[in-house]
Design a protein around this motif. Sequence first.
Motif: not given
Length: 289
Positions: A84-102
């Motif tokens: 569905t192409g949603l992997i792109l925004p899903m991965t972006r969100d994941l990267m942002q979550q990891v950066a904001s926690v670590l």
Amino acid sequence: PFLALALAGGLFSGLICYRLLGRPSSPRTILRRALEAKQFEPFLQPIVDARDGGWIGAEVLMRWHLPGEGLIRPDLFIPMAERTGLILPMTRDLMQQVASVLAPHAAELPPRCHIGFNISAAHCHDPQLLGDCRDFLAAFPPGTVELWLELTERELIEPTEDTDLLFQQLDAIGVKVAIDDFGIGHASLNYLQRFTVNALKIDQSFVKRIGADTLSAHLLDTLVELAIRLDIDLVAEGVETAAQRDYLRALNVRYLQGYLFGRPMPIREFLPALHQHRNAVRNTIDHQS
Ligand code: C2E
Ligand code: MG
Ligand code: MG
Ligand code: MG
């Protein structure tokens, strides 16, 4: 479990969605709503130095926290996200979550902490990937983390001039590339020629067969030799036993990952687990001296 089965079996029909959500929804709509509801979470699994077991970083593995269904494993929804192409925004969100926690705890991380994200074929044609990687790195003090992208061969990546350029640009900002599940796909050697590959992740199936037969041993030897010839790092996945660890260490495989060292854990548990691991190592050394 019902949704999990439906996703796994590819039976993601309007009827099933209707039963689950009370209205007809497409897979795309379901995933988009889940993304908006912040239901995709990063789990981190330690990657260790084979020589001393010290943590050098982690792989980020996506989990879907679906209310009422629990944690859904990526094998069940990543293929749908890719289609569905949603992997792109899903991965972006994941990267942002990891950066904001670590990022606020960058000083506590291992030196040049290796953080690996799995990316999909669609990312290789995503004009935003380079910017996402830049943003991720910019969130941390310079030099504290090393961003790795893990490319699988589940979907074939069509190398074009655009992908060549993208990988050159990623290389220029210090992003590292690993080929995931190496040895079981169809495009492995082709990838090595096309992209600047920094590491190979030996597929779990090779690790599972350690000690089982001599053919597997020869295949592993050959993978190690290939990595040495190409001057790239090796990571072995799925290490579950001390015997597997010792075998891989003797082969000079540099990095290891698997349940023996740590299971994927919610990101909030990663730093406490890292500190606990360091204390355990310190205690062992104290006892020896
Ligand atoms: P992968 O990238 O090869 O990740 C390694 C998988 O092996 C993970 O499964 C991990 O939990 C599992 N594993 C680690 N150590 C052991 C072990 O000692 N024994 C066994 N039996 N398994 C071990 P997981 O988390 O279910 O992920 C499955 C696959 O889903 C990943 O394989 C990756 O291809 C994909 N995936 C996960 N997260 C993402 C993501 O954010 N984006 C994309 N595109 N794919 C993802
Ligand atoms: Mg991976
Ligand atoms: Mg893998
Ligand atoms: Mg895999």
